[in-house]
Motif scaffolding. Structure first.
Motif, PDB file in Angstrom:
ATOM      1  N   PRO A  96      -0.606  -4.485   0.475  1.00  0.00           N
ATOM      2  CA  PRO A  96      -0.686  -5.573   1.690  1.00  0.00           C
ATOM      3  C   PRO A  96      -0.166  -6.751   1.185  1.00  0.00           C
ATOM      4  O   PRO A  96       0.146  -7.723   2.076  1.00  0.00           O
ATOM      5  CB  PRO A  96      -2.199  -5.690   1.837  1.00  0.00           C
ATOM      6  CG  PRO A  96      -2.857  -4.864   0.783  1.00  0.00           C
ATOM      7  CD  PRO A  96      -1.874  -4.036   0.165  1.00  0.00           C
ATOM      8  N   ASP A  97       0.520  -6.845   0.117  1.00  0.00           N
ATOM      9  CA  ASP A  97       0.957  -8.473  -0.347  1.00  0.00           C
ATOM     10  C   ASP A  97       2.465  -8.297  -0.279  1.00  0.00           C
ATOM     11  O   ASP A  97       2.969  -9.335  -0.665  1.00  0.00           O
ATOM     12  CB  ASP A  97       0.205  -8.821  -1.839  1.00  0.00           C
ATOM     13  CG  ASP A  97      -1.010  -9.255  -1.608  1.00  0.00           C
ATOM     14  OD1 ASP A  97      -1.637  -9.628  -0.854  1.00  0.00           O
ATOM     15  OD2 ASP A  97      -1.800  -9.028  -2.519  1.00  0.00           O
ATOM     16  N   VAL A 119       0.735   0.805   5.193  1.00  0.00           N
ATOM     17  CA  VAL A 119       0.107  -0.299   4.069  1.00  0.00           C
ATOM     18  C   VAL A 119      -1.154   0.287   3.555  1.00  0.00           C
ATOM     19  O   VAL A 119      -1.960   0.540   4.457  1.00  0.00           O
ATOM     20  CB  VAL A 119       0.063  -1.371   5.020  1.00  0.00           C
ATOM     21  CG1 VAL A 119      -0.408  -2.768   4.007  1.00  0.00           C
ATOM     22  CG2 VAL A 119       1.467  -1.973   5.831  1.00  0.00           C
ATOM     23  N   LEU A 120      -0.991   0.614   2.353  1.00  0.00           N
ATOM     24  CA  LEU A 120      -2.346   1.281   1.521  1.00  0.00           C
ATOM     25  C   LEU A 120      -2.783  -0.069   0.864  1.00  0.00           C
ATOM     26  O   LEU A 120      -2.157  -0.773   0.043  1.00  0.00           O
ATOM     27  CB  LEU A 120      -1.805   2.272   0.729  1.00  0.00           C
ATOM     28  CG  LEU A 120      -1.159   3.370   1.540  1.00  0.00           C
ATOM     29  CD1 LEU A 120      -0.984   4.222   0.464  1.00  0.00           C
ATOM     30  CD2 LEU A 120      -2.586   3.953   2.429  1.00  0.00           C
ATOM     31  N   ASP A 121      -4.287  -0.089   0.747  1.00  0.00           N
ATOM     32  CA  ASP A 121      -5.000  -1.107  -0.254  1.00  0.00           C
ATOM     33  C   ASP A 121      -5.467  -0.219  -1.294  1.00  0.00           C
ATOM     34  O   ASP A 121      -6.399   0.411  -1.141  1.00  0.00           O
ATOM     35  CB  ASP A 121      -5.862  -1.926   0.481  1.00  0.00           C
ATOM     36  CG  ASP A 121      -6.409  -2.815  -0.723  1.00  0.00           C
ATOM     37  OD1 ASP A 121      -6.053  -3.016  -1.750  1.00  0.00           O
ATOM     38  OD2 ASP A 121      -7.389  -3.685  -0.211  1.00  0.00           O
ATOM     39  N   ILE A 131      -0.077  -0.401   9.566  1.00  0.00           N
ATOM     40  CA  ILE A 131       1.320   0.371   9.581  1.00  0.00           C
ATOM     41  C   ILE A 131       2.051  -0.733  10.079  1.00  0.00           C
ATOM     42  O   ILE A 131       1.760  -1.902  10.716  1.00  0.00           O
ATOM     43  CB  ILE A 131       1.210   1.485  10.654  1.00  0.00           C
ATOM     44  CG1 ILE A 131       2.706   2.255  10.566  1.00  0.00           C
ATOM     45  CG2 ILE A 131       0.836   0.962  12.049  1.00  0.00           C
ATOM     46  CD1 ILE A 131       2.540   3.514  11.122  1.00  0.00           C
ATOM     47  N   PHE A 132       3.308  -0.886   9.395  1.00  0.00           N
ATOM     48  CA  PHE A 132       4.236  -1.899   9.624  1.00  0.00           C
ATOM     49  C   PHE A 132       5.391  -1.276  10.284  1.00  0.00           C
ATOM     50  O   PHE A 132       6.146  -0.139   9.798  1.00  0.00           O
ATOM     51  CB  PHE A 132       4.545  -2.662   8.532  1.00  0.00           C
ATOM     52  CG  PHE A 132       5.548  -3.681   8.676  1.00  0.00           C
ATOM     53  CD1 PHE A 132       5.313  -4.785   9.371  1.00  0.00           C
ATOM     54  CD2 PHE A 132       7.012  -3.814   8.191  1.00  0.00           C
ATOM     55  CE1 PHE A 132       6.225  -5.720   9.479  1.00  0.00           C
ATOM     56  CE2 PHE A 132       8.036  -4.447   8.623  1.00  0.00           C
ATOM     57  CZ  PHE A 132       7.698  -5.742   9.039  1.00  0.00           C
ATOM     58  N   THR A 133       5.951  -1.660  11.532  1.00  0.00           N
ATOM     59  CA  THR A 133       6.861  -1.026  12.234  1.00  0.00           C
ATOM     60  C   THR A 133       8.238  -1.758  12.525  1.00  0.00           C
ATOM     61  O   THR A 133       8.016  -3.087  12.466  1.00  0.00           O
ATOM     62  CB  THR A 133       6.299  -0.167  13.497  1.00  0.00           C
ATOM     63  OG1 THR A 133       6.004  -1.523  14.379  1.00  0.00           O
ATOM     64  CG2 THR A 133       5.035   0.565  13.286  1.00  0.00           C
ATOM     65  N   VAL A 142       3.319  -8.598   4.461  1.00  0.00           N
ATOM     66  CA  VAL A 142       3.110  -7.627   5.561  1.00  0.00           C
ATOM     67  C   VAL A 142       1.834  -7.515   5.960  1.00  0.00           C
ATOM     68  O   VAL A 142       1.457  -7.336   7.322  1.00  0.00           O
ATOM     69  CB  VAL A 142       3.432  -6.101   4.952  1.00  0.00           C
ATOM     70  CG1 VAL A 142       2.620  -5.824   3.979  1.00  0.00           C
ATOM     71  CG2 VAL A 142       3.893  -5.157   6.102  1.00  0.00           C
ATOM     72  N   SER A 143       0.788  -7.884   5.366  1.00  0.00           N
ATOM     73  CA  SER A 143      -0.513  -7.843   5.916  1.00  0.00           C
ATOM     74  C   SER A 143      -1.057  -8.757   7.024  1.00  0.00           C
ATOM     75  O   SER A 143      -1.739  -8.624   8.118  1.00  0.00           O
ATOM     76  CB  SER A 143      -1.852  -8.184   4.680  1.00  0.00           C
ATOM     77  OG  SER A 143      -1.499  -9.490   4.220  1.00  0.00           O
ATOM     78  N   ALA A 144      -0.111  -9.785   7.038  1.00  0.00           N
ATOM     79  CA  ALA A 144      -0.181 -10.827   8.205  1.00  0.00           C
ATOM     80  C   ALA A 144       0.338 -10.574   9.343  1.00  0.00           C
ATOM     81  O   ALA A 144      -0.218 -10.912  10.536  1.00  0.00           O
ATOM     82  CB  ALA A 144       0.442 -12.098   7.745  1.00  0.00           C
TER      83      ALA A 144
END
Length: 176
Positions: free
Chosen positions: A74-75, A95-97, A104-106, A126-128
């Motif tokens: 996520p960072d 996106v895995l923690d 998911i980032f597309t 990416v988490s934002a």
């Protein structure tokens, strides 16, 4: 006068033979065309039935030999995500923690949530901007059910998850 009858009879019998020969030739051609049409119909029927069978097949039977799931934490900065997607020629990253799926980032997220919003890709995590808690499917979901979902919800990527673990990501292109 008898000469005329003999000539007329000869002409009539040769015309009848020609017509009979043409008739046999026409019947033979029709038979050949009929066979060709029958074979074509059988092939089309087999193709349609096989495509129906694939729609009914569960994803875990079709996508057994999948590539590794591409994921980030996520960072991770968006710029790194975009570079990874470009390098791997993929349209989405999971996106895995730790082991837990958080998003998911597309490509759409990169365009709409980063570039269009004027965010700096090197400083944005990416988490934002990821899609949080994405819709997931089970490996027992059929191809047809997955296709209906991507069509109705306008998704391009679906994580396949079993017991909380991401097994694969299936794209609308894969399903098609």
């Amino acid at each position: 006068s008898s000469d005329h009858t003999g000539i007329g009879g000869a002409l009539l019998s040769s015309a009848a033979l020609a017509t009979e020969g043409e008739l046999l030739e026409t019947i033979s051609r029709v038979s050949i065309y009929g066979i060709i049409v029958f074979v074509a119909v059988v092939f089309v029927g087999v193709y349609i039935m096989s495509s129906r069978d694939k729609r009914r097949a569960p994803l875990d039977k079709i996508f057994e030999e999948r590539e590794a799931v591409h994921s980030v934490g996520p960072d991770t900065p968006v710029i790194e995500c975009v570079r990874a997607m470009t390098t791997e020629r993929i349209g989405a990253l999971i996106v895995l923690d730790g082991e837990r799926l958080v998003g998911i980032f597309t490509e759409r997220d990169a365009l709409n949530k980063v570039l269009a919003a004027g965010l700096e890709p090197g400083r944005t995590k990416v988490s934002a901007v990821m899609t949080k808690d994405p819709v997931c499917i089970l490996p027992t979901t059929t191809v047809g059910e997955a296709m209906e979902l991507v069509t109705s919800r306008r998704f391009r990527h679906l994580p396949i998850v079993k017991n909380g673990k991401v097994l694969a990501v299936v794209s609308s292109g894969d399903l098609t």
